[in-house]
Design a protein around this motif. Structure first.
Motif, PDB file in Angstrom:
ATOM      1  N   GLY A 146       0.794  -1.225   0.000  1.00  0.00           N
ATOM      2  CA  GLY A 146       0.000   0.000   0.000  1.00  0.00           C
ATOM      3  C   GLY A 146       0.824   1.271   0.000  1.00  0.00           C
ATOM      4  N   LEU A 147       2.145   1.154  -0.070  1.00  0.00           N
ATOM      5  CA  LEU A 147       3.013   2.330  -0.062  1.00  0.00           C
ATOM      6  C   LEU A 147       2.959   3.065  -1.393  1.00  0.00           C
ATOM      7  CD1 LEU A 147       6.192   0.866   1.701  1.00  0.00           C
ATOM      8  CD2 LEU A 147       4.595   2.550   2.652  1.00  0.00           C
ATOM      9  N   LYS A 148       3.066   4.380  -1.339  1.00  0.00           N
ATOM     10  CA  LYS A 148       3.151   5.196  -2.539  1.00  0.00           C
ATOM     11  C   LYS A 148       4.613   5.370  -2.937  1.00  0.00           C
ATOM     12  CE  LYS A 148      -1.291   5.851  -2.501  1.00  0.00           C
ATOM     13  NZ  LYS A 148      -2.151   5.142  -3.500  1.00  0.00           N
ATOM     14  N   TRP A 149       4.852   5.717  -4.186  1.00  0.00           N
ATOM     15  CA  TRP A 149       6.234   5.828  -4.677  1.00  0.00           C
ATOM     16  C   TRP A 149       7.002   6.952  -3.989  1.00  0.00           C
ATOM     17  CZ3 TRP A 149       7.494   1.537  -6.452  1.00  0.00           C
ATOM     18  CH2 TRP A 149       6.683   0.800  -7.319  1.00  0.00           C
ATOM     19  N   ASP A 150       6.292   7.970  -3.493  1.00  0.00           N
ATOM     20  CA  ASP A 150       6.985   9.074  -2.832  1.00  0.00           C
ATOM     21  C   ASP A 150       7.093   8.875  -1.313  1.00  0.00           C
ATOM     22  OD1 ASP A 150       4.323   9.428  -2.224  1.00  0.00           O
ATOM     23  OD2 ASP A 150       4.205  11.518  -2.885  1.00  0.00           O
ATOM     24  N   ALA A 151       6.684   7.711  -0.818  1.00  0.00           N
ATOM     25  CA  ALA A 151       6.825   7.408   0.610  1.00  0.00           C
ATOM     26  C   ALA A 151       8.289   7.127   0.934  1.00  0.00           C
ATOM     27  CB  ALA A 151       5.974   6.198   0.974  1.00  0.00           C
ATOM     28  N   PRO A 152       8.726   7.366   2.163  1.00  0.00           N
ATOM     29  CA  PRO A 152      10.109   7.042   2.534  1.00  0.00           C
ATOM     30  C   PRO A 152      10.381   5.548   2.339  1.00  0.00           C
ATOM     31  CG  PRO A 152       9.069   8.419   4.206  1.00  0.00           C
ATOM     32  CD  PRO A 152       7.983   7.994   3.271  1.00  0.00           C
ATOM     33  N   ALA A 153      11.525   5.223   1.787  1.00  0.00           N
ATOM     34  CA  ALA A 153      11.885   3.820   1.580  1.00  0.00           C
ATOM     35  C   ALA A 153      12.100   3.144   2.930  1.00  0.00           C
ATOM     36  CB  ALA A 153      13.142   3.721   0.738  1.00  0.00           C
TER      37      ALA A 153
END
Length: 294
Positions: A146-153
């Motif tokens: 559910g993570l977005k691409w701009d979320a912290p890795a």
């Protein structure tokens, strides 16, 4: 002798498209081709690219080509041309795909692989990340989290998820050519791409030979541990899909293992002893011991 290779970046481009980060996949494109040249003992001479899209965005296209040019500089080859194609109806408006073509040269007597024997030592060269294969599975795992691409890795501080996954494929050309020039103890090179260890290493082995890998010696990068945990991916599947931290495998003469290791280290690489050549005991030519530190 002239040696040629062609390849693409696979579905890694979809992450570039969805995240808006377009200046790294061009490096991947060059890397996937020139790494396949150097494993044959060839020095890349020139490169051409093919860029296909639904509708050309000049800024995005320029960013992609900037990455291609950077990759060519790194590999020491010339970018002599390419082709851009607009194909509305075949590609969605924002989508694009890449293909690359590289030609290199090698002395006939210097072609790899050569003279592999039982007991020869396998050294692994660290990868820079996921490189450019397995991204259909990567994207499914990310979707599952559910993570977005701009979320912290979650596995690399200071980068977004997209930035961390888009780290370009390492180009091994210059240091490997230097090592090959320094010693003839190197008998084969295997680029760990699609198919992972079980499919790429046997390609350079003579009939009747296999390898035994010490999985505990492989420096598994945090991204692979994260993918394995979040995706519930078994170790066997990890080895077949990803490089797991080793982007290139070098086969060195058993009697001259120290010499080969020194040549690789002197060239700026960081060789890690990960196994040895064996007689193949079955159709499964890559056997393992120990476990990945996922």
């Amino acid at each position: 002798m002239l040696v040629a290779a062609n390849d693409g970046v696979g579905t890694k481009v979809k992450i570039a498209i969805d995240s808006g980060i377009h200046d790294t996949v061009g490096v991947d494109l060059v890397a996937m081709c020139v790494n396949d040249l150097v494993v044959q003992g060839a020095e890349p001479l020139f490169f051409l690219d093919y860029y296909a899209t639904g509708k050309l965005d000049p800024e995005e296209g320029a960013a992609v080509v900037k990455g291609i040019a950077a990759g060519c500089v790194d590999a020491g080859c010339a970018l002599i041309g390419g082709e851009t194609a607009e194909m509305p109806g075949l590609y969605a408006k924002k989508d694009y795909d890449l293909a690359g073509f590289a030609v290199g040269a090698a002395e006939r007597g210097g072609l790899l692989p050569r003279g592999i024997e039982t007991g020869d030592v396998l050294f692994g060269l660290p990868s820079s990340g996921v490189h450019s294969n397995g991204f259909s599975l990567v994207r499914r795992i990310v979707e599952r989290t559910g993570l977005k691409w701009d979320a912290p890795a979650p596995f690399e501080a200071g980068k977004t998820l997209a930035e961390a996954l888009l780290v370009p494929t390492k180009i091994y050309v210059r240091p490997l050519l230097a090592a090959l020039k320094a010693t003839d103890a190197i008998r084969a090179l295997a680029h760990i791409t699609g198919g992972g260890f079980p499919e790429n290493i046997p390609r350079v082995l003579p009939k009747g030979f296999g390898v035994s890998l010490d999985l505990s010696a492989i420096p598994v990068l945090p991204v692979f541990g994260w993918l394995a945990r979040e995706g519930g991916v078994a170790e066997k599947e990890m080895l077949r899909t990803f490089n797991c931290g080793i982007g290139m495998v070098v086969v060195v003469s058993k009697a001259r293992a120290a010499e080969g290791e020194k040549a690789l280290a002197d060239a700026g690489l960081a060789p890690i002893r990960i196994g040895e050549v064996t007689e193949a005991q079955s159709e499964e030519r890559v056997t393992t011991r120990g476990a990945l530190k996922l």
